[in-house]
Write a protein that holds these residues in place. Sequence first.
Motif, PDB file in Angstrom:
ATOM      1  N   LEU A  13       0.829  -1.199   0.000  1.00  0.00           N
ATOM      2  CA  LEU A  13       0.000   0.000   0.000  1.00  0.00           C
ATOM      3  C   LEU A  13       0.864   1.250   0.000  1.00  0.00           C
ATOM      4  O   LEU A  13       0.574   2.225  -0.702  1.00  0.00           O
ATOM      5  CB  LEU A  13      -0.939   0.000   1.207  1.00  0.00           C
ATOM      6  CG  LEU A  13      -1.887   1.202   1.335  1.00  0.00           C
ATOM      7  CD1 LEU A  13      -2.743   1.354   0.076  1.00  0.00           C
ATOM      8  CD2 LEU A  13      -2.768   1.062   2.568  1.00  0.00           C
ATOM      9  N   GLU A  14       1.942   1.227   0.776  1.00  0.00           N
ATOM     10  CA  GLU A  14       2.829   2.390   0.836  1.00  0.00           C
ATOM     11  C   GLU A  14       3.458   2.670  -0.525  1.00  0.00           C
ATOM     12  O   GLU A  14       3.577   3.824  -0.953  1.00  0.00           O
ATOM     13  CB  GLU A  14       3.920   2.163   1.884  1.00  0.00           C
ATOM     14  CG  GLU A  14       4.612   3.434   2.354  1.00  0.00           C
ATOM     15  CD  GLU A  14       3.683   4.374   3.097  1.00  0.00           C
ATOM     16  OE1 GLU A  14       3.755   5.582   2.806  1.00  0.00           O
ATOM     17  OE2 GLU A  14       2.895   3.911   3.939  1.00  0.00           O
ATOM     18  N   SER A  15       3.839   1.603  -1.224  1.00  0.00           N
ATOM     19  CA  SER A  15       4.421   1.766  -2.555  1.00  0.00           C
ATOM     20  C   SER A  15       3.409   2.381  -3.515  1.00  0.00           C
ATOM     21  O   SER A  15       3.744   3.266  -4.325  1.00  0.00           O
ATOM     22  CB  SER A  15       4.891   0.416  -3.091  1.00  0.00           C
ATOM     23  OG  SER A  15       5.326   0.525  -4.426  1.00  0.00           O
ATOM     24  N   LEU A  16       2.168   1.922  -3.446  1.00  0.00           N
ATOM     25  CA  LEU A  16       1.111   2.463  -4.307  1.00  0.00           C
ATOM     26  C   LEU A  16       0.923   3.952  -4.050  1.00  0.00           C
ATOM     27  O   LEU A  16       0.859   4.758  -4.990  1.00  0.00           O
ATOM     28  CB  LEU A  16      -0.189   1.710  -4.037  1.00  0.00           C
ATOM     29  CG  LEU A  16      -1.399   2.150  -4.868  1.00  0.00           C
ATOM     30  CD1 LEU A  16      -1.273   1.666  -6.303  1.00  0.00           C
ATOM     31  CD2 LEU A  16      -2.687   1.613  -4.243  1.00  0.00           C
ATOM     32  N   ILE A  17       0.842   4.340  -2.781  1.00  0.00           N
ATOM     33  CA  ILE A  17       0.654   5.749  -2.423  1.00  0.00           C
ATOM     34  C   ILE A  17       1.839   6.585  -2.885  1.00  0.00           C
ATOM     35  O   ILE A  17       1.669   7.699  -3.408  1.00  0.00           O
ATOM     36  CB  ILE A  17       0.427   5.888  -0.907  1.00  0.00           C
ATOM     37  CG1 ILE A  17      -0.899   5.233  -0.505  1.00  0.00           C
ATOM     38  CG2 ILE A  17       0.442   7.354  -0.482  1.00  0.00           C
ATOM     39  CD1 ILE A  17      -1.100   5.100   0.984  1.00  0.00           C
ATOM     40  N   ASN A  18       3.052   6.062  -2.722  1.00  0.00           N
ATOM     41  CA  ASN A  18       4.242   6.791  -3.160  1.00  0.00           C
ATOM     42  C   ASN A  18       4.246   7.014  -4.666  1.00  0.00           C
ATOM     43  O   ASN A  18       4.671   8.077  -5.150  1.00  0.00           O
ATOM     44  CB  ASN A  18       5.503   6.042  -2.730  1.00  0.00           C
ATOM     45  CG  ASN A  18       5.755   6.116  -1.241  1.00  0.00           C
ATOM     46  OD1 ASN A  18       5.235   7.005  -0.561  1.00  0.00           O
ATOM     47  ND2 ASN A  18       6.529   5.182  -0.710  1.00  0.00           N
ATOM     48  N   GLN A  19       3.784   6.026  -5.418  1.00  0.00           N
ATOM     49  CA  GLN A  19       3.727   6.180  -6.872  1.00  0.00           C
ATOM     50  C   GLN A  19       2.719   7.260  -7.259  1.00  0.00           C
ATOM     51  O   GLN A  19       2.963   8.057  -8.181  1.00  0.00           O
ATOM     52  CB  GLN A  19       3.354   4.848  -7.519  1.00  0.00           C
ATOM     53  CG  GLN A  19       4.443   3.789  -7.430  1.00  0.00           C
ATOM     54  CD  GLN A  19       3.992   2.470  -8.012  1.00  0.00           C
ATOM     55  OE1 GLN A  19       3.658   2.370  -9.183  1.00  0.00           O
ATOM     56  NE2 GLN A  19       3.956   1.436  -7.173  1.00  0.00           N
ATOM     57  N   ILE A  20       1.594   7.284  -6.580  1.00  0.00           N
ATOM     58  CA  ILE A  20       0.586   8.316  -6.859  1.00  0.00           C
ATOM     59  C   ILE A  20       1.147   9.700  -6.536  1.00  0.00           C
ATOM     60  O   ILE A  20       1.013  10.651  -7.323  1.00  0.00           O
ATOM     61  CB  ILE A  20      -0.690   8.042  -6.049  1.00  0.00           C
ATOM     62  CG1 ILE A  20      -1.371   6.768  -6.550  1.00  0.00           C
ATOM     63  CG2 ILE A  20      -1.652   9.229  -6.121  1.00  0.00           C
ATOM     64  CD1 ILE A  20      -2.426   6.227  -5.616  1.00  0.00           C
ATOM     65  N   ASN A  21       1.796   9.820  -5.391  1.00  0.00           N
ATOM     66  CA  ASN A  21       2.365  11.115  -5.003  1.00  0.00           C
ATOM     67  C   ASN A  21       3.494  11.538  -5.931  1.00  0.00           C
ATOM     68  O   ASN A  21       3.717  12.738  -6.139  1.00  0.00           O
ATOM     69  CB  ASN A  21       2.840  11.065  -3.555  1.00  0.00           C
ATOM     70  CG  ASN A  21       1.683  11.098  -2.562  1.00  0.00           C
ATOM     71  OD1 ASN A  21       0.571  11.493  -2.921  1.00  0.00           O
ATOM     72  ND2 ASN A  21       1.931  10.691  -1.335  1.00  0.00           N
ATOM     73  N   SER A  22       4.199  10.561  -6.505  1.00  0.00           N
ATOM     74  CA  SER A  22       5.255  10.886  -7.473  1.00  0.00           C
ATOM     75  C   SER A  22       4.671  11.516  -8.730  1.00  0.00           C
ATOM     76  O   SER A  22       5.282  12.401  -9.335  1.00  0.00           O
ATOM     77  CB  SER A  22       6.053   9.630  -7.838  1.00  0.00           C
ATOM     78  OG  SER A  22       6.821   9.190  -6.747  1.00  0.00           O
ATOM     79  N   VAL A  23       3.481  11.056  -9.131  1.00  0.00           N
ATOM     80  CA  VAL A  23       2.829  11.656 -10.293  1.00  0.00           C
ATOM     81  C   VAL A  23       2.515  13.126 -10.006  1.00  0.00           C
ATOM     82  O   VAL A  23       2.773  14.001 -10.840  1.00  0.00           O
ATOM     83  CB  VAL A  23       1.547  10.883 -10.664  1.00  0.00           C
ATOM     84  CG1 VAL A  23       0.789  11.606 -11.784  1.00  0.00           C
ATOM     85  CG2 VAL A  23       1.887   9.465 -11.102  1.00  0.00           C
ATOM     86  N   PHE A  24       1.971  13.404  -8.827  1.00  0.00           N
ATOM     87  CA  PHE A  24       1.719  14.797  -8.459  1.00  0.00           C
ATOM     88  C   PHE A  24       3.013  15.604  -8.487  1.00  0.00           C
ATOM     89  O   PHE A  24       3.069  16.710  -9.039  1.00  0.00           O
ATOM     90  CB  PHE A  24       1.094  14.880  -7.064  1.00  0.00           C
ATOM     91  CG  PHE A  24      -0.380  14.605  -7.018  1.00  0.00           C
ATOM     92  CD1 PHE A  24      -1.273  15.416  -7.695  1.00  0.00           C
ATOM     93  CD2 PHE A  24      -0.872  13.535  -6.286  1.00  0.00           C
ATOM     94  CE1 PHE A  24      -2.648  15.169  -7.652  1.00  0.00           C
ATOM     95  CE2 PHE A  24      -2.233  13.280  -6.232  1.00  0.00           C
ATOM     96  CZ  PHE A  24      -3.124  14.094  -6.918  1.00  0.00           C
ATOM     97  N   THR A  25       4.064  15.069  -7.888  1.00  0.00           N
ATOM     98  CA  THR A  25       5.342  15.781  -7.841  1.00  0.00           C
ATOM     99  C   THR A  25       5.871  16.077  -9.242  1.00  0.00           C
ATOM    100  O   THR A  25       6.360  17.183  -9.515  1.00  0.00           O
ATOM    101  CB  THR A  25       6.375  14.953  -7.058  1.00  0.00           C
ATOM    102  OG1 THR A  25       5.898  14.735  -5.723  1.00  0.00           O
ATOM    103  CG2 THR A  25       7.711  15.681  -6.975  1.00  0.00           C
ATOM    104  N   ASN A  26       5.756  15.106 -10.132  1.00  0.00           N
ATOM    105  CA  ASN A  26       6.235  15.307 -11.502  1.00  0.00           C
ATOM    106  C   ASN A  26       5.428  16.375 -12.232  1.00  0.00           C
ATOM    107  O   ASN A  26       5.981  17.184 -12.990  1.00  0.00           O
ATOM    108  CB  ASN A  26       6.168  13.987 -12.275  1.00  0.00           C
ATOM    109  CG  ASN A  26       7.214  12.991 -11.815  1.00  0.00           C
ATOM    110  OD1 ASN A  26       8.287  13.378 -11.340  1.00  0.00           O
ATOM    111  ND2 ASN A  26       6.916  11.705 -11.943  1.00  0.00           N
ATOM    112  N   ILE A  27       4.129  16.382 -12.011  1.00  0.00           N
ATOM    113  CA  ILE A  27       3.282  17.409 -12.640  1.00  0.00           C
ATOM    114  C   ILE A  27       3.655  18.791 -12.119  1.00  0.00           C
ATOM    115  O   ILE A  27       3.804  19.750 -12.892  1.00  0.00           O
ATOM    116  CB  ILE A  27       1.795  17.108 -12.393  1.00  0.00           C
ATOM    117  CG1 ILE A  27       1.382  15.844 -13.168  1.00  0.00           C
ATOM    118  CG2 ILE A  27       0.920  18.290 -12.812  1.00  0.00           C
ATOM    119  CD1 ILE A  27      -0.025  15.363 -12.856  1.00  0.00           C
ATOM    120  N   PHE A  28       3.841  18.900 -10.806  1.00  0.00           N
ATOM    121  CA  PHE A  28       4.195  20.193 -10.229  1.00  0.00           C
ATOM    122  C   PHE A  28       5.581  20.664 -10.684  1.00  0.00           C
ATOM    123  O   PHE A  28       5.830  21.868 -10.785  1.00  0.00           O
ATOM    124  CB  PHE A  28       4.158  20.124  -8.701  1.00  0.00           C
ATOM    125  CG  PHE A  28       2.788  19.832  -8.139  1.00  0.00           C
ATOM    126  CD1 PHE A  28       1.651  20.318  -8.751  1.00  0.00           C
ATOM    127  CD2 PHE A  28       2.646  19.071  -6.989  1.00  0.00           C
ATOM    128  CE1 PHE A  28       0.386  20.058  -8.245  1.00  0.00           C
ATOM    129  CE2 PHE A  28       1.387  18.794  -6.467  1.00  0.00           C
ATOM    130  CZ  PHE A  28       0.255  19.297  -7.094  1.00  0.00           C
TER     131      PHE A  28
END
Length: 313
Positions: A13-28
């Motif tokens: 679950l932590e890996s999944l959440i980190n991947q989602i947050n990485s998408v946000f970080t990349n967009i920003f």
Amino acid sequence: MWYFYNEFENEELESLINQINSVFTNIFSAVVFEYPNWMSRIKLKSDFEEFKGKFELSQPEEKEKLADAFSKNIQVENVCNMTVDPVSYEDLLNGSSEEFVRCISALKTIQGYLYDNLLKLKGLVEEVGTLKNYYEKFYDESIEYVCPFCGIGPMLTSKDQFREAFDHYLPRSKYPFVSLLRKNLFPICHTCNSTYKGDKNPRDHGKVFYPFMRDDNDCEPVFTIRTGVIENLEIASQHFQGEIETWNEVFAIKDRIKNFAEVNLSGWMSNVSEAVGIYNIDLETAKNAEIERCKSNKMQDHKFIKKAVLEAL
């Protein structure tokens, strides 16, 4: 809180959440990136593409404000101890452009999907598990018989068919980026969740408990009892007075514990009186023996409340 949750590992679950947050970080960060493979097959990717397009059309200061909100809102522990102020949807939309309003609308769609739908998808269920699976692990690792916020309501066990609802401590309706964030998701009993907290924002009331706090919890109920009547209840603590005030305002803890003790007072006193006759001992000895029995597994059978009541007699 009467006890703090234990932090425990959940790598999938932590890996999944980190991947989602990485998408946000990349967009920003406005960098070229590829979506995770699992995301390319589901609606979430198109939602992110919609959000990304609207974000890129927003004003520079709006982009900066949203990236700052992401950085702050994922710091749940610091938000709780008031070293970081979270950024709400209302804060973001104040004086915003039309394109940024559309950007935030797209963001809300993503935040709703993450919690309501993502962990129901077959492929992810097989790899990560459902929220029910997460609750089962949470119960086994962290829950001590009853809800840590009220100390009264029993919690469905890891063996039950259903689970308690996960509360968003920082409400997902008010704050972006917190809908699928482990440190903002934890189970509490139905009464605390639906009857008392609802959509209340604990930070509106001041400093709040961080549910995974690593410090020792010294919160104890202290009763004032005269002639067999409970006159008052306070919660004693050397370290958490600010948190206790917020806890009480959100969950009405003092009234609920006092009412629970009043209902059970005569029964607890009868237990002590029965011990006097059975073991041929004086009342004070019987009371002290019962207090000692309440010190082990203190959350079980509400013994921490019973102990406090007997100590006040």
